[in-house]
Design an enzyme around this catalytic site. Structure first.
Site, mmCIF file in Angstrom:
data_model
loop_
_atom_site.group_PDB
_atom_site.id
_atom_site.type_symbol
_atom_site.label_atom_id
_atom_site.label_comp_id
_atom_site.label_asym_id
_atom_site.label_seq_id
_atom_site.Cartn_x
_atom_site.Cartn_y
_atom_site.Cartn_z
ATOM 1 N N TYR A 96 -24.108 -11.377 35.065
ATOM 2 C CA TYR A 96 -25.431 -10.799 35.343
ATOM 3 C C TYR A 96 -26.513 -11.606 34.620
ATOM 4 C CZ TYR A 96 -22.488 -6.962 36.993
ATOM 5 O OH TYR A 96 -21.538 -6.217 37.643
ATOM 6 N N VAL B 283 -19.011 -3.501 36.697
ATOM 7 C CA VAL B 283 -19.477 -2.333 35.945
ATOM 8 C C VAL B 283 -18.375 -1.314 35.660
ATOM 9 C CG1 VAL B 283 -21.886 -2.559 36.634
ATOM 10 C CG2 VAL B 283 -20.311 -1.209 38.049
ATOM 11 N N LYS C 212 -16.873 -10.019 44.161
ATOM 12 C CA LYS C 212 -17.844 -10.922 44.782
ATOM 13 C C LYS C 212 -17.368 -12.380 44.748
ATOM 14 C CE LYS C 212 -21.730 -7.948 43.411
ATOM 15 N NZ LYS C 212 -22.870 -7.773 42.487
ATOM 16 N N SER D 227 -18.056 -5.782 40.833
ATOM 17 C CA SER D 227 -18.674 -7.074 41.160
ATOM 18 C C SER D 227 -17.735 -8.263 41.012
ATOM 19 C CB SER D 227 -19.919 -7.300 40.292
ATOM 20 O OG SER D 227 -20.969 -6.465 40.710
ATOM 21 N N TYR E 141 -18.417 -3.443 51.931
ATOM 22 C CA TYR E 141 -18.842 -3.851 50.585
ATOM 23 C C TYR E 141 -18.363 -2.852 49.530
ATOM 24 C CZ TYR E 141 -22.060 -4.710 46.676
ATOM 25 O OH TYR E 141 -22.598 -4.945 45.433
#
Length: 319
Positions: A255, A273, A78, A75, A203
């Site tokens: 998160y 993660v 992102k 992530s 992705y």
């Protein structure tokens, strides 16, 4: 409290010693979590690894622990795809399709998509938002889009050898029914158009881009330097886009533990993660952390505690 800017051999040695001390203090915290297993390739990670690299805006690099262990961005990528999408299309286009609000739900939740109107993702840091952002990256094929992201990350990180881990990307693809559900729901509600499998392939591959701690520290230093290369002064990310990305990192980057991290550490960060954390302390430093053992929110247990201790010792909070 130690001197933050390393400008002599003596102060550099003290900074190094303190960082090694903090690493040693927090290694045992890895026992409080577990590595991610829902992506089978990530389950192979060593939960005891812990490393941190710091790139100061004055140019020095200070590192301690397992800093040369490769890991995938997950992530963390992102943040970079958001920056690239904003550079491609501008704020109005991007935020018409993805919101700016934090969420208290898990990063892969579909709940808010169903209950808010219009049915767009709340922010670009959750899976739904990142998938939507992935659909915006210019390029007529997956390979073109991926090469653009890789070129961008290589320049930010000063590492021309960065690529993606094919096994991790394939592992993610085989275990991503929920991400497919998010994507089909968003296409149904006209958040984006296009081939779902191509968007998801891109992705998965940008999440599987492989780095080490210093790569993240160098990227964090660019954000800390308002989008400019620390060495050359070249603008790699427009200042306003760098500011937007840092704001999302503060409000959504950890998160649904982002608020707690903002209070305890107090600077922009983005976790993944795989156990990686990208940190950026404006006007001071970029930070890259690896600690694969995760808490129940998906953040590195030892990594978060390490960053909190670093912030406390060196007064890194921006608040």
């Amino acid at each position: 409290m130690s001197k933050l800017i390393v400008n002599s051999a003596d102060s550099s040695t003290v900074f190094q010693q303190e960082l090694e001390e903090l690493i040693n203090n927090h290694r045992q915290d890895a026992n409080l979590g577990k590595v991610a297993t829902y992506i089978p390739e990530l389950a192979k990670s060593n939960p005891k690894h812990l490393g941190v690299s710091i790139r100061l805006l004055s140019g020095e690099i200070v590192e301690a622990g397992d800093v040369r262990v490769p890991f995938t961005m997950q992530s963390i990528s992102k943040v970079l795809t958001l920056a690239l999408a904003l550079m491609d299309h501008g704020e109005e286009y991007v935020f018409k399709r993805v919101g700016m609000e934090p969420t208290g739900d898990p990063f892969n939740s579909i709940v808010k998509l169903e209950t808010i109107h219009p049915n767009k993702p709340l922010n670009p840091m959750i899976n739904a938002g990142a998938i939507a952002v992935s659909s915006m990256i210019r390029g007529n094929k997956v390979e073109k889009k991926l090469e653009r992201v890789l070129t961008f990350i290589r320049k930010l990180s000063k590492n021309s050898e960065i690529s993606y881990n094919e096994k991790v990307a394939e592992s993610e693809s085989k275990t991503s029914d929920l991400n497919r559900a998010l994507a089909y729901f968003m296409r149904e509600h006209e958040v984006f158009e296009g081939d779902i499998e191509e968007i998801l392939e891109f992705y998965f591959k940008h999440c599987a881009i492989e780095v080490h701690c210093l790569d993240l520290a160098n990227i964090g230093a660019v954000f800390a330097n308002n989008g400019q290369d620390v060495e050359t002064g070249e603008t790699l990310i427009p200042p306003k886009i760098a500011r937007i990305c840092k704001t999302f990192m503060v409000t959504c980057g950890m998160y649904n533990a982002s608020g707690e991290f903002a209070i305890q550490a107090g600077f922009p960060a983005k976790s993944g993660v795989s156990g990686g954390i990208l940190g950026t302390v404006p006007t001071k430093m970029g930070i890259g952390v690896l600690g694969p053992s995760l808490d129940d929110k998906g953040n590195s247990v030892a990594g978060v505690k390490l960053l909190e201790s670093m912030s406390d010792r060196w007064n890194l909070s921006i608040f």
